[in-house]
Scaffold this active site. Structure first.
Site, PDB file in Angstrom:
ATOM      1  N   GLU A  71     -80.944  24.630 -39.433  1.00 29.20           N
ATOM      2  CA  GLU A  71     -82.044  23.690 -39.160  1.00 29.20           C
ATOM      3  C   GLU A  71     -82.006  23.190 -37.719  1.00 29.20           C
ATOM      4  OE1 GLU A  71     -80.770  21.550 -42.657  1.00 29.20           O
ATOM      5  OE2 GLU A  71     -82.762  21.721 -43.524  1.00 29.20           O
ATOM      6  N   GLU A  82     -77.956  25.336 -49.367  1.00 31.62           N
ATOM      7  CA  GLU A  82     -77.950  24.022 -50.030  1.00 31.62           C
ATOM      8  C   GLU A  82     -78.121  24.101 -51.547  1.00 31.62           C
ATOM      9  OE1 GLU A  82     -79.585  24.714 -47.239  1.00 31.62           O
ATOM     10  OE2 GLU A  82     -79.550  23.010 -45.857  1.00 31.62           O
ATOM     11  N   ALA A  96     -74.461  20.385 -42.588  1.00 35.45           N
ATOM     12  CA  ALA A  96     -74.114  18.967 -42.677  1.00 35.45           C
ATOM     13  C   ALA A  96     -72.728  18.862 -43.308  1.00 35.45           C
ATOM     14  CB  ALA A  96     -75.159  18.244 -43.519  1.00 35.45           C
ATOM     15  N   GLY A 144     -77.763  22.625 -42.283  1.00 30.59           N
ATOM     16  CA  GLY A 144     -78.140  21.810 -41.124  1.00 30.59           C
ATOM     17  C   GLY A 144     -77.954  22.548 -39.796  1.00 30.59           C
TER      18      GLY A 144
HETATM   19  N1  CAA Z   1     -68.939  20.455 -44.089  1.00 35.32           N
HETATM   20  C1  CAA Z   1     -67.678  20.034 -43.966  1.00 35.32           C
HETATM   21  N2  CAA Z   1     -66.638  20.840 -43.658  1.00 35.32           N
HETATM   22  C2  CAA Z   1     -66.921  22.141 -43.456  1.00 35.32           C
HETATM   23  C3  CAA Z   1     -68.226  22.646 -43.562  1.00 35.32           C
HETATM   24  C4  CAA Z   1     -69.262  21.748 -43.896  1.00 35.32           C
HETATM   25  N3  CAA Z   1     -70.548  22.128 -43.961  1.00 35.32           N
HETATM   26  N4  CAA Z   1     -68.167  23.990 -43.325  1.00 35.32           N
HETATM   27  C5  CAA Z   1     -66.878  24.287 -43.069  1.00 35.32           C
HETATM   28  N5  CAA Z   1     -66.116  23.174 -43.159  1.00 35.32           N
HETATM   29  C6  CAA Z   1     -64.677  23.061 -42.949  1.00 35.32           C
HETATM   30  C7  CAA Z   1     -63.894  23.579 -44.145  1.00 35.32           C
HETATM   31  O1  CAA Z   1     -63.800  22.600 -45.162  1.00 35.32           O
HETATM   32  C8  CAA Z   1     -62.559  23.909 -43.520  1.00 35.32           C
HETATM   33  O2  CAA Z   1     -61.850  22.716 -43.335  1.00 35.32           O
HETATM   34  P1  CAA Z   1     -60.251  22.679 -43.628  1.00 35.32           P
HETATM   35  O3  CAA Z   1     -59.667  23.684 -42.647  1.00 35.32           O
HETATM   36  O4  CAA Z   1     -59.884  21.260 -43.342  1.00 35.32           O
HETATM   37  O5  CAA Z   1     -60.077  23.107 -45.045  1.00 35.32           O
HETATM   38  C9  CAA Z   1     -62.959  24.409 -42.128  1.00 35.32           C
HETATM   39  O6  CAA Z   1     -64.260  23.904 -41.879  1.00 35.32           O
HETATM   40  C10 CAA Z   1     -63.010  25.921 -42.045  1.00 35.32           C
HETATM   41  O7  CAA Z   1     -63.878  26.395 -43.056  1.00 35.32           O
HETATM   42  P2  CAA Z   1     -63.468  27.531 -44.123  1.00 35.32           P
HETATM   43  O8  CAA Z   1     -61.995  27.502 -44.387  1.00 35.32           O
HETATM   44  O9  CAA Z   1     -64.354  27.389 -45.312  1.00 35.32           O
HETATM   45  O10 CAA Z   1     -63.814  28.842 -43.269  1.00 35.32           O
HETATM   46  P3  CAA Z   1     -64.212  30.272 -43.829  1.00 35.32           P
HETATM   47  O11 CAA Z   1     -64.163  31.177 -42.657  1.00 35.32           O
HETATM   48  O12 CAA Z   1     -63.409  30.617 -45.029  1.00 35.32           O
HETATM   49  O13 CAA Z   1     -65.735  30.111 -44.311  1.00 35.32           O
HETATM   50  C11 CAA Z   1     -68.019  29.362 -44.131  1.00 35.32           C
HETATM   51  C12 CAA Z   1     -66.740  29.825 -43.377  1.00 35.32           C
HETATM   52  C13 CAA Z   1     -68.619  30.540 -44.915  1.00 35.32           C
HETATM   53  C14 CAA Z   1     -69.008  28.896 -43.077  1.00 35.32           C
HETATM   54  C15 CAA Z   1     -67.654  28.227 -45.080  1.00 35.32           C
HETATM   55  O14 CAA Z   1     -66.916  27.233 -44.372  1.00 35.32           O
HETATM   56  C16 CAA Z   1     -68.835  27.539 -45.723  1.00 35.32           C
HETATM   57  O15 CAA Z   1     -69.425  28.091 -46.623  1.00 35.32           O
HETATM   58  N6  CAA Z   1     -69.148  26.301 -45.255  1.00 35.32           N
HETATM   59  C17 CAA Z   1     -70.190  25.510 -45.832  1.00 35.32           C
HETATM   60  C18 CAA Z   1     -71.560  26.024 -45.457  1.00 35.32           C
HETATM   61  C19 CAA Z   1     -72.640  25.219 -46.153  1.00 35.32           C
HETATM   62  O16 CAA Z   1     -72.754  25.183 -47.351  1.00 35.32           O
HETATM   63  N7  CAA Z   1     -73.474  24.554 -45.341  1.00 35.32           N
HETATM   64  C20 CAA Z   1     -74.578  23.748 -45.821  1.00 35.32           C
HETATM   65  C21 CAA Z   1     -74.140  22.336 -45.958  1.00 35.32           C
HETATM   66  S1  CAA Z   1     -75.381  21.327 -46.751  1.00 35.32           S
HETATM   67  C22 CAA Z   1     -76.493  20.951 -45.541  1.00 35.32           C
HETATM   68  O17 CAA Z   1     -76.396  21.398 -44.401  1.00 35.32           O
HETATM   69  C23 CAA Z   1     -77.591  20.020 -45.963  1.00 35.32           C
HETATM   70  C24 CAA Z   1     -78.701  19.857 -44.999  1.00 35.32           C
HETATM   71  O18 CAA Z   1     -79.617  20.648 -44.904  1.00 35.32           O
HETATM   72  C25 CAA Z   1     -78.738  18.680 -44.172  1.00 35.32           C
END
Ligand code: CAA
Length: 257
Positions: A117, A137, A69, A114
């Site tokens: 999921e 999360e 998400a 998400g």
């Molecule tokens: N939400 C918003 N933006 C996201 C995102 C997310 N979940 N995941 C990645 N992005 C964005 C980053 O902010 C970045 O944007 P910018 O270029 O504008 O800075 C872009 O995508 C590229 O991401 P990274 O630079 O972080 O890429 P990376 O290769 O260094 O890392 C990754 C990849 C390990 C997937 C890392 O992006 C990450 O950890 N993302 C978040 C994953 C996460 O925590 N997901 C769970 C979200 S909570 C949820 O999903 C709740 C639910 O159950 C409903």
């Protein structure tokens, strides 16, 4: 053939097969409200398509299926807004689970939060060596919100689900395969081709029988074995109303003469 024009989705339909691509690669296909609403609209549209049997869902770009998400959108939410957001995600993913189409997740990279999921709501999951799965999360100060605590547990068992949900750690494709989270690991450049081949193996079967089989499995998982067997009995009986049953059985007997 592209059938609808969305901001965050690409949808192609070829006869009995459709391919839906989550298309927000600049944010690793993270799910914001607008994207989820588009997904709901597309799923409702596809559900009405009586010709369609199999839907493949995949992500745009090289890196991610869906990285979760949208954290930027969630950060400032009030509890009530967060509740609405979780309800939206859950209602969209339930459309996939309950769909009368078979839905295959072609997981082309990160499937986190998400994103995992979303894959879990699908019927079958294919991965590549680059796919990474997890429910991170808890590290963000929240629980899973789009069904992870429930569907992951059902799919891989409570012990393994809790390990993923409580550590927030990611696993690779081989481990995901080992614990039953994915059905098959294929080479990256073959992912869509493999998903299509799998779809074809389903499409060659009788549409009503396929539809009722998915429903019977899901019904039993929800309601328990007694209700599930009742549902299966009635599904079996209903098949005998179809022309497909007669034609396919006749063809079998003819071939064996
Ligand atoms: N939400 C918003 N933006 C996201 C995102 C997310 N979940 N995941 C990645 N992005 C964005 C980053 O902010 C970045 O944007 P910018 O270029 O504008 O800075 C872009 O995508 C590229 O991401 P990274 O630079 O972080 O890429 P990376 O290769 O260094 O890392 C990754 C990849 C390990 C997937 C890392 O992006 C990450 O950890 N993302 C978040 C994953 C996460 O925590 N997901 C769970 C979200 S909570 C949820 O999903 C709740 C639910 O159950 C409903």
């Amino acid at each position: 053939m592209v059938i609808l024009d969305y901001k965050y989705l690409e949808l192609d339909k070829e006869g009995k097969l459709a391919i839906l691509k989550i298309n927000r690669p600049e944010a690793l296909n993270a799910l914001n409200k607008e994207l989820l609403k588009e997904l709901r609209e597309a799923l409702e549209f596809l559900e009405e398509d009586n010709e369609l049997m199999v839907l493949i869902i995949t992500g745009a770009g090289e890196k991610a299926f869906v990285a979760g998400a949208d954290i930027g959108e969630m950060k400032g939410m009030s509890p009530l807004e967060a509740r609405e957001f979780a309800k939206l995600g859950n209602s969209v993913f339930s459309l996939i689970e309950k769909s009368n189409k078979v839905v295959i997740a072609a997981v082309n990279g990160y499937a986190l939060g998400g994103g995992n999921e979303l894959a879990l709501a699908c019927d079958i999951r294919l991965a590549t060596q680059k796919s990474r799965f997890g429910q991170p999360e808890v590290g963000l100060g929240i629980t899973a919100g789009f069904g992870g605590t429930q569907r992951l547990t059902k799919l891989v068992g409570a012990g393994r689900a809790k390990e993923l949900l409580l550590t927030g750690e990611l696993i690779g494709a081989e481990e995901a395969f080992r614990i039953g989270l994915v059905n098959k690991v294929v080479s990256g450049d073959q992912l869509l081709e493999e998903a299509r081949k799998l779809a074809e193996r389903i499409i060659k079967n009788d549409p009503l029988a396929v539809k009722l089989t998915k429903s019977a499995v899901n019904f039993g998982l929800e309601e328990g074995i007694e209700q599930g067997l009742f549902f299966e009995t009635n599904s079996f009986a209903l098949c005998f109303s179809s022309e497909g049953q007669r034609r396919r059985m006749e063809a079998f007997l003819e071939k064996n003469k």
